[in-house]
Design an enzyme around this catalytic site. Structure first.
Site, mmCIF file in Angstrom:
data_model
loop_
_atom_site.group_PDB
_atom_site.id
_atom_site.type_symbol
_atom_site.label_atom_id
_atom_site.label_comp_id
_atom_site.label_asym_id
_atom_site.label_seq_id
_atom_site.Cartn_x
_atom_site.Cartn_y
_atom_site.Cartn_z
ATOM 1 C CE1 TYR A 1 24.186 -4.592 -0.191
ATOM 2 C CE2 TYR A 1 24.622 -4.548 -2.542
ATOM 3 C CZ TYR A 1 25.082 -4.529 -1.235
ATOM 4 O OH TYR A 1 26.419 -4.449 -1.001
ATOM 5 C CB CYS B 1 -0.934 -0.026 1.194
ATOM 6 S SG CYS B 1 -2.222 -1.219 0.939
HETATM 7 C C1 LIG Z 1 28.682 -2.372 1.025
HETATM 8 C C2 LIG Z 1 30.130 -2.560 1.196
HETATM 9 C C3 LIG Z 1 30.825 -3.384 0.319
HETATM 10 C C4 LIG Z 1 30.191 -4.053 -0.871
HETATM 11 O O1 LIG Z 1 29.678 -3.148 -1.782
HETATM 12 P P1 LIG Z 1 29.165 -3.683 -3.214
HETATM 13 O O2 LIG Z 1 28.715 -2.449 -3.899
HETATM 14 O O3 LIG Z 1 28.052 -4.631 -2.940
HETATM 15 O O4 LIG Z 1 30.325 -4.355 -3.847
HETATM 16 C C5 LIG Z 1 32.166 -3.588 0.555
HETATM 17 N N1 LIG Z 1 32.798 -3.001 1.607
HETATM 18 C C6 LIG Z 1 32.143 -2.195 2.470
HETATM 19 C C7 LIG Z 1 32.879 -1.604 3.598
HETATM 20 C C8 LIG Z 1 30.798 -1.945 2.298
HETATM 21 O O5 LIG Z 1 30.162 -1.140 3.144
#
Ligand SMILES: *Cc1c(COP(=O)(O)O)cnc(C)c1O
Length: 435
Positions: free
Chosen positions: A391, A362
């Site tokens: 994600y 909604c």
């Molecule tokens: C989120 C994150 C990643 C991975 O990022 P991607 O875009 O999924 O590759 C790696 N290292 C740190 C510290 C992060 O916060």
């Protein structure tokens, strides 16, 4: 053809096949919404990074950023592929322990690690803590002293690298909740605290500059910024880092317009700049660490939905609603992320219509795709959305009290449930009646 730029095929009955298995059959067997991962693609992504470092003959660790998609089965695959692992919470660490992930290859991140989280990391002797702020240094020192233990630590810094139209530039002060600022002396103060701690082994620097990056230039710039600071410490304190961690953020293809670099190109260019900088400053070559999340899990995942209501607004738009939405994929609502998909049961048919795919929450903002070309859509068609492996499940919610969807792995012609679909009992299991 949308399928031309996603790693899946059409089978002999004209259905989408994921890892050789009929997606329509999977939707019948497990229900929808359903996340399906082609495990061979996860493995291929891991190997691209690992094997390139091996071929270059440099010491490296490829750590999967498990926040992209964490589950026991996923971490078992990551373990089999010999990667290391990033966790950012006790829940992610607990999942890694359940998967019997080798503790010495687990690294802990986070801008607000609690004393409990740090204590758990220290109790289990994980490989490394990436320290983010002064409060955390105090907490780690206190726990290590109390337990008479030591811990390897990297320092997260903000190199101040920002996109500026099509180029990356270094800004003096980065506005970020993460890490120590390099420009204003914070990192130098943290360096002294870490070096002077008897219980902390300060192994080197870490930076993570962004996500969904298609070029290596931002990483190259970050490496140079980090080396400039390391060279200061080398000159002044004879410090040489064991590790340089350049983070994650390697881009993947969501839509036709996305042109990700081959991961081996990223690895080669990163290695070249680290070698060049170490030689220039006369420092030993540190071990190179990287942290891909999305690049490991993203393109391996597909979400299957069942089409329900169809609302035609002549001259305006046709809305096709599916049985999931922002509860299983919040990225379109959260930051206008774009996806592509096909009707799995009509994958061989030519697209004749344009429709927009709505979720069932909604919220007007609960849209999954705008203007998707499809063959004539009918209720009960199965919609497959590509590149939902990162994600998606990890950001899923119970909004509108929807149970979380199930996750299936396919590999070698076999499919296996790896996360059960939640039941309505699960939805109310923590509710307590008010007497
Ligand atoms: C989120 C994150 C990643 C991975 O990022 P991607 O875009 O999924 O590759 C790696 N290292 C740190 C510290 C992060 O916060």
């Amino acid at each position: 053809m949308i399928l031309d730029h996603h790693p899946f095929n059409i089978n002999d009955v004209g259905h989408l096949a994921i890892g050789g298995i009929d997606a329509v059959g999977l939707s019948e067997k497990y229900g929808t919404p359903l996340y399906v991962y082609d495990v061979s693609l996860i493995r291929a992504n891991c190997r691209r990074f690992v094997e390139t470092f091996e071929a270059l003959g440099v010491r490296a660790q490829v750590a999967y950023a498990s926040k992209a998609f964490s589950s026991v089965a996923m971490l078992q695959v990551i373990k089999q592929e010999g990667l290391s692992l990033d966790v950012v919470s006790q829940g992610e660490l607990y999942t890694a322990l359940q998967a019997q992930f080798p503790v010495d290859r687990i690294h802990m991140h986070g801008n607000n690690k609690s004393a409990n989280e740090l204590e758990m990391a220290i109790d289990y002797d994980i490989g490394c803590i990436v320290v983010d702020n002064f409060h955390e240094i105090e907490l780690i020192n206190e726990i290590l002293q109390r337990k008479n233990k030591t811990m390897d630590v990297l320092m997260r810094v903000t190199p101040g690298i920002q996109p500026n139209t099509h180029q990356y530039i270094v800004t003096g002060n980065e506005d970020s909740k993460f890490g120590f600022n390099l420009a204003d002396g914070q990192a130098d103060e943290a360096f002294l605290q870490l070096q002077n701690s008897e219980n902390i082994h300060f192994k080197g620097l870490h930076s993570h500059i962004g996500s969904q990056l298609f070029e290596t230039d931002a990483f190259v710039l970050a490496a140079k910024v980090l080396f400039r600071k390391l060279a200061d410490w080398h000159a002044e304190y004879h410090y040489s880092p064991d590790v340089l961690n350049l983070g994650g953020g390697f881009g993947i293809r969501y839509t036709e317009g996305d042109q990700p670099l081959d991961y081996s190109t990223h690895v080669k260019e990163l290695t070249a700049v680290v070698q060049e900088q170490a030689a220039y400053f006369n420092m030993p070559l540190p071990e190179i660490w990287i942290e891909p999340g999305r690049a490991i899990a993203g393109n391996a995942g597909v979400t299957l939905y069942t089409v329900g209501s169809i609302k035609e607004i002549p001259g305006v738009r046709n809305y096709v609603s599916v049985d999931g939405g922002m509860t299983d994929n919040i990225r379109p609502a959260l930051y206008h992320a774009k996806y592509e998909g096909v009707l799995a049961n009509k994958a061989g048919k030519t697209a004749t219509d344009t429709v927009s795919i709505a979720g069932k929450c909604c919220e007007s903002g609960d849209m999954l795709m705008w203007d998707l070309p499809v063959p004539a859509v009918e209720s009960d068609d199965i919609l497959a959305v590509f590149s939902t492996g990162a994600y998606g499940y990890s950001m899923a919610s119970h909004y509108n009290r929807f149970p979380k969807a199930a996750v299936v792995f396919v590999e070698n012609g076999r499919d296996q449930l790896v996360i059960k679909r939640e039941t309505y009992h699960d939805v109310v299991k923590n509710d307590i009646s008010y007497e």
